[in-house]
Design an enzyme around this catalytic site. Structure first.
Site, mmCIF file in Angstrom:
data_model
loop_
_atom_site.group_PDB
_atom_site.id
_atom_site.type_symbol
_atom_site.label_atom_id
_atom_site.label_comp_id
_atom_site.label_asym_id
_atom_site.label_seq_id
_atom_site.Cartn_x
_atom_site.Cartn_y
_atom_site.Cartn_z
ATOM 1 N N ALA A 61 25.257 50.401 55.076
ATOM 2 C CA ALA A 61 24.432 49.976 53.934
ATOM 3 C C ALA A 61 25.316 49.254 52.926
ATOM 4 C CB ALA A 61 23.802 51.209 53.286
ATOM 5 N N GLY A 100 25.338 53.145 58.016
ATOM 6 C CA GLY A 100 24.052 52.572 58.421
ATOM 7 C C GLY A 100 24.194 51.665 59.634
ATOM 8 N N GLU A 103 24.018 53.936 62.452
ATOM 9 C CA GLU A 103 22.648 54.463 62.512
ATOM 10 C C GLU A 103 21.706 53.419 63.129
ATOM 11 O OE1 GLU A 103 22.880 55.553 58.262
ATOM 12 O OE2 GLU A 103 22.041 57.472 58.909
ATOM 13 N N GLU A 123 29.706 58.263 55.370
ATOM 14 C CA GLU A 123 28.947 58.436 54.125
ATOM 15 C C GLU A 123 29.486 59.564 53.262
ATOM 16 O OE1 GLU A 123 27.684 57.684 57.011
ATOM 17 O OE2 GLU A 123 25.925 56.395 56.846
HETATM 18 C C1 LIG Z 1 14.454 59.533 44.369
HETATM 19 C C2 LIG Z 1 15.583 58.736 44.819
HETATM 20 C C3 LIG Z 1 15.771 58.823 46.280
HETATM 21 C C4 LIG Z 1 16.983 58.118 46.630
HETATM 22 C C5 LIG Z 1 17.141 58.056 48.073
HETATM 23 C C6 LIG Z 1 17.879 56.833 48.343
HETATM 24 C C7 LIG Z 1 17.829 56.531 49.762
HETATM 25 C C8 LIG Z 1 18.681 55.357 50.005
HETATM 26 C C9 LIG Z 1 18.666 55.063 51.441
HETATM 27 C C10 LIG Z 1 19.999 54.679 51.849
HETATM 28 C C11 LIG Z 1 20.126 54.847 53.318
HETATM 29 C C12 LIG Z 1 21.553 55.167 53.603
HETATM 30 C C13 LIG Z 1 22.022 54.578 54.837
HETATM 31 C C14 LIG Z 1 23.452 54.873 55.190
HETATM 32 O O1 LIG Z 1 23.525 56.112 55.793
HETATM 33 C C15 LIG Z 1 24.377 54.778 54.027
HETATM 34 C C16 LIG Z 1 25.559 53.901 54.321
HETATM 35 O O2 LIG Z 1 25.657 53.213 55.276
HETATM 36 S S1 LIG Z 1 26.788 53.941 53.162
HETATM 37 C C17 LIG Z 1 27.991 52.834 53.807
HETATM 38 C C18 LIG Z 1 28.782 53.445 54.892
HETATM 39 N N1 LIG Z 1 29.821 52.539 55.319
HETATM 40 C C19 LIG Z 1 31.085 52.652 54.964
HETATM 41 O O3 LIG Z 1 31.455 53.541 54.248
HETATM 42 C C20 LIG Z 1 32.014 51.603 55.489
HETATM 43 C C21 LIG Z 1 32.730 50.987 54.357
HETATM 44 N N2 LIG Z 1 33.602 49.906 54.775
HETATM 45 C C22 LIG Z 1 34.744 50.079 55.460
HETATM 46 O O4 LIG Z 1 35.131 51.156 55.842
HETATM 47 C C23 LIG Z 1 35.582 48.878 55.683
HETATM 48 O O5 LIG Z 1 35.237 47.944 54.710
HETATM 49 C C24 LIG Z 1 35.435 48.246 57.072
HETATM 50 C C25 LIG Z 1 33.991 47.998 57.416
HETATM 51 C C26 LIG Z 1 36.094 49.154 58.101
HETATM 52 C C27 LIG Z 1 36.197 46.896 57.076
HETATM 53 O O6 LIG Z 1 37.520 47.125 56.665
HETATM 54 P P1 LIG Z 1 38.477 45.912 56.265
HETATM 55 O O7 LIG Z 1 38.390 44.888 57.293
HETATM 56 O O8 LIG Z 1 39.797 46.513 55.945
HETATM 57 O O9 LIG Z 1 37.849 45.264 54.968
HETATM 58 P P2 LIG Z 1 37.684 45.870 53.512
HETATM 59 O O10 LIG Z 1 37.542 47.334 53.542
HETATM 60 O O11 LIG Z 1 38.738 45.311 52.637
HETATM 61 O O12 LIG Z 1 36.267 45.280 53.098
HETATM 62 C C28 LIG Z 1 36.099 43.893 52.956
HETATM 63 C C29 LIG Z 1 35.151 43.665 51.804
HETATM 64 O O13 LIG Z 1 33.873 44.170 52.159
HETATM 65 C C30 LIG Z 1 33.436 45.099 51.191
HETATM 66 N N3 LIG Z 1 32.652 46.142 51.884
HETATM 67 C C31 LIG Z 1 33.019 46.824 52.960
HETATM 68 N N4 LIG Z 1 32.039 47.640 53.345
HETATM 69 C C32 LIG Z 1 31.035 47.444 52.493
HETATM 70 C C33 LIG Z 1 29.746 48.013 52.361
HETATM 71 N N5 LIG Z 1 29.269 48.926 53.225
HETATM 72 N N6 LIG Z 1 28.959 47.587 51.357
HETATM 73 C C34 LIG Z 1 29.406 46.661 50.485
HETATM 74 N N7 LIG Z 1 30.621 46.089 50.545
HETATM 75 C C35 LIG Z 1 31.424 46.481 51.544
HETATM 76 C C36 LIG Z 1 34.711 45.628 50.584
HETATM 77 O O14 LIG Z 1 34.471 46.149 49.308
HETATM 78 C C37 LIG Z 1 35.564 44.394 50.560
HETATM 79 O O15 LIG Z 1 35.129 43.614 49.479
HETATM 80 P P3 LIG Z 1 36.158 43.173 48.376
HETATM 81 O O16 LIG Z 1 36.667 44.424 47.788
HETATM 82 O O17 LIG Z 1 37.216 42.416 49.100
HETATM 83 O O18 LIG Z 1 35.350 42.359 47.426
#
Ligand SMILES: CCCCCCCCCCCCC[C@H](O)CC(=O)SCCNC(=O)CCNC(=O)[C@H](O)C(C)(C)COP(=O)(O)OP(=O)(O)OC[C@H]1O[C@@H](n2cnc3c(N)ncnc32)[C@H](O)[C@@H]1OP(=O)(O)O
Length: 719
Positions: A61, A100, A103, A123
């Site tokens: 996500a 996500g 997922e 997450e």
């Molecule tokens: C009443 C109220 C009710 C509320 C309920 C709300 C429900 C909401 C429903 C949500 C559903 C949830 C779904 C899901 O389960 C949730 C998620 O998926 S959370 C995200 C999980 N993913 C991660 O944690 C992965 C994160 N990323 C990484 O580990 C790494 O970035 C990577 C993918 C392995 C790549 O690594 P690298 O090549 O080393 O690159 P960087 O780490 O430097 O990243 C590059 C650049 O991308 C940005 N970035 C990376 N991942 C994300 C992301 N998921 N979202 C946004 N941005 C991301 C990162 O910040 C870097 O950007 P920069 O800093 O360079 O600008």
């Protein structure tokens, strides 16, 4: 944000296009929803493949969207539509499928991965749980125990491990996309129902309750107050005990609690802060974008004590060739044995071969003449370090970088004894150096941007979170630690016990309190520093009363403890008693309590009842206050830098975001008021005087943390 093509006549190829990691933004979710609907409706299409552009399947996500109002199609029905559709869908996983992203792949009917791909549900590290069906589908696919492990730790697994666990169906060294397209054609016509994970039962061991209880107990202990790991266990429990839809309901309920929590905000802040600290800049205008690191292939480490050994191991583990240098054959042999043993032990844990071939040992400094970068890691003594730097400056090639591993000595003073001050930087590793993730890279006033860029890049190669800091006593981390330690000692004088102080800090989320930490580091370390600073020992000004030094309140308690021969864990006696010398099991020591009582009587102090709130406020607000001063002095570039130093180097609980983030969460006016209160109660303690930056921020309406840089007096002045 999702490209649609028809390939091989009958396969719909859907490509997520949201660089750099194809995060599932609202536009991507809309793109997937529309393209999947189109493929399901098109009679020519018999199967689908979902992949990501640029060799990354999907990073999950879009975390940046979490702070904004929700828009676009939600993930849960989008993934359900893929699973429920009557055409087979294959996920072609290259690079990463995280959160996500995984997922989404679990909603597909088949998963093909490239051998270099990694998958996981991280997450929990963002203060959340996998809430797009991950907690319900993964256990149904791989079983309860492995799913609990992956979801509660957030750890990533390689494609090979994913294959073993059953997360992916095939792994290839060739193109995962080509194989997936081929696969998608072959599975047309095969029964789809067994591939729909929501229809399966979770494979469970006979004693489900036992496993869940045991896991919950372990998770609670590890969590140190974090809520997300506990919610993860509760959600996975639902996968084992409830029908799918009820489990999904539970997943959503638990997510709703986490989603708006301060812990989730703190951990997501840490995610971005960790990346932000890699983008450094100097007051000269040089920054990470315009300063190139020089390639480094030959590295040397001088001194094979605890730090030197750890640094050597870290370098070898990163695949670098290392020349390790000691002063004499005996020390060299000891160092060699220790480093080899550490590398073997580490390789054994990873089922790998130790790279002993990368190691070379010598006592001859002349062998350094071809080395690109030297890390000096001798004893923390300025005179000794200066002597080493003089020698290095004459034997090393003219453009070799000279780095000092010091926890707080003046980098400029060292640079001044060399003929190349612009190539000198500090590299403050944290013990054990091959384990701890933090590296403070210290910019001396004459360090060149190239030297900074090279040290920062080297840190990255070692897998460290490298933070650029200015040059002052203790740099950022240890400078802030000083008022923290000072308050802890004052609290003992006033009536607390080491257990009370440590208990409060551990309850806050530190892995160990200040006195246990001091025992672990060795009490003689600080004692020596205080002697050198004239705070104790023969250089104390004889006019100073016992509890005053250099014009301010001073607690001689730690000196007196050392004088009793209590040096901490190493000899089994410190602020606590240990099971044996070198032992780790701390028990409260009645003789320390007696010593504290006698000390108070001797100095006419009436002990008072001290509660945990006072411990936390006095220790942590004093530390935070020094953080504001470091920002204002330009020693730390921004609050994120301080926070990452504390999270990765000092055990600050990640779910509290780091000291500066925490100050913002508590509320700057409250931090200010409490500091003023304690300063009034202890006028002889200057560290409690609120910093001018804190006052300015409060006077300006306490702006959010991302605006604090606008209020700095001398931004980057030391950088
Ligand atoms: C009443 C109220 C009710 C509320 C309920 C709300 C429900 C909401 C429903 C949500 C559903 C949830 C779904 C899901 O389960 C949730 C998620 O998926 S959370 C995200 C999980 N993913 C991660 O944690 C992965 C994160 N990323 C990484 O580990 C790494 O970035 C990577 C993918 C392995 C790549 O690594 P690298 O090549 O080393 O690159 P960087 O780490 O430097 O990243 C590059 C650049 O991308 C940005 N970035 C990376 N991942 C994300 C992301 N998921 N979202 C946004 N941005 C991301 C990162 O910040 C870097 O950007 P920069 O800093 O360079 O600008």
């Amino acid at each position: 944000m999702a490209r649609y093509e028809q390939v091989q006549g009958t396969v719909a190829l859907i490509t997520l296009t949201n660089p750099p990691v194809n995060a599932l933004s609202a536009a991507v979710r809309l793109g997937i929803t529309e393209t999947v609907t189109r493929a399901l409706r098109d009679p020519e299409v018999k199967s689908m493949v979902i992949c990501g552009e640029n060799g990354v399947f999907c990073g999950g996500a879009d975390i940046r969207e979490f702070a904004k109002p929700m828009s676009g199609p939600p993930l849960v029905p989008m993934i359900a539509a893929i699973e429920e559709g009557e055409k087979p869908v294959v996920a072609a996983i290259e690079g990463a499928a995280f959160g996500g992203g995984l997922e989404l792949a679990l909603g597909c009917h088949y998963r093909i991965a490239h051998s270099k791909a990694r998958v996981g549900l991280p997450e929990v590290t963002l203060g959340l749980l996998p809430a797009a069906g991950g907690t319900q589908r993964l256990p149904r696919l791989i079983g309860l125990a492995p799913a609990l492990d992956l979801i509660t730790t957030g750890r990533h697994v390689t494609a090979q491990e994913a294959l073993k666990l059953g997360i992916v169906d095939q792994v290839t060294d060739q193109s995962a996309l080509d194989l997936a397209i081929q696969f998608a054609q072959q599975v047309v016509g095969q029964p789809l129902l067994p591939r729909k994970l929501s229809t399966r039962q979770t494979p469970c061991p006979p004693d489900v309750d036992g496993l869940l209880e045991e896991t919950m107990a372990q998770v609670k202990q590890r969590a140190r107050g974090a809520m997300a790991p506990i919610a993860c266990v509760q959600a996975v429990r639902a996968a084992a005990t409830l029908p799918y839809q009820a489990g999904m309901q539970k997943e959503q309920e638990l997510m709703a609690t986490l989603f708006h929590s301060s812990q989730a905000r703190a951990m997501q802040y840490c995610f971005f802060a960790q990346r932000a600290v890699g983008r450094w800049s100097l007051s000269s205008g040089a920054h990470s974008g315009n300063s190139k690191p020089r390639p480094v292939s030959k590295v040397a480490v001088i001194g094979l004590g605890t730090m030197g050994r750890g640094i050597t191991v870290a370098l070898v583990k990163a695949g670098m060739s290392v020349l390790a240098v000691e002063t004499n054959k005996k020390q060299l042999e000891i160092g060699k044995q220790m480093v080899s043993a550490m590398l073997k032990h580490d390789a054994q844990k990873r089922n790998a071969t130790p790279r002993l071939d990368l190691l070379h040992f010598t006592i001859d400094l002349l062998e350094l003449k071809n080395t690109d970068l030297i890390i000096e890691a001798v004893f923390e003594d300025m005179a000794l370090k200066k002597q080493v730097f003089k020698e290095l400056s004459s034997v090393c090639k003219a453009d070799a970088f000279l780095c000092t591993n010091t926890s707080g000595l003046d980098v400029d003073e060292l640079a001044a004894v060399t003929k190349r001050p612009e190539l000198v930087v500090g590299m403050h590793f944290f013990a054990p150096a091959h384990v701890m993730k933090l590296l403070e890279v210290v910019h001396g006033s004459r360090s060149s941007p190239e030297a900074v860029a090279t040290a920062m890049h080297l840190g990255k190669r070692l897998g460290k979170v490298s933070v650029l800091v200015g040059n002052c006593a203790g740099f950022v981390g240890n400078r802030m630690l000083k008022p923290y330690l000072e308050q802890a000692n004052f609290l003992l004088e006033e009536g607390a016990t080491p257990e009370l102080v440590d208990g409060a800090l551990e309850e806050f989320g530190f892995p160990m309190g200040v006195f246990k930490m001091s025992d672990l580091s060795g009490l003689d370390v600080g004692w020596r520093i205080r002697k050198e600073a004239g705070l104790t020992g023969p250089n104390v000004d004889p006019r100073d009363p016992p509890r005053r030094r250099q014009g301010r309140r001073y607690s001689p308690l730690p000196d007196l403890v050392c004088e009793q021969g209590r040096l901490g864990q190493k000899n089994g006696r410190g602020w606590y008693l240990y099971d044996k010398p070198g032992g780790r099991v701390a028990t409260p020591d009645p003789s320390i309590h007696k010593f504290l009582e006698e000390y108070r009587i001797k100095h006419g102090i009436s002990p008072r009842q001290i509660d945990r709130q006072e411990v936390v406020e006095r220790c942590l607000f004093a530390l935070i206050n020094e953080g504001f001063r470091s920002l204002d002095d330009g020693i730390a570039a921004g609050p994120e830098d301080i926070d990452m130093i504390y999270v990765f180097g000092y055990g600050w609980p990640r779910h509290r975001g780091g000291p500066m983030f925490y100050a913002g969460m508590v509320g700057l006016p409250r931090v200010l008021t409490r500091l003023e209160h304690y300063r009034q109660a202890h006028p002889e303690v200057p560290h409690l005087e609120p910093s001018p930056l804190l006052r300015r921020l409060v006077a300006s309406g306490s702006p959010p943390i991302n605006k604090w840089r606008d209020f700095l007096q001398r931004p980057h002045s030391q950088l």
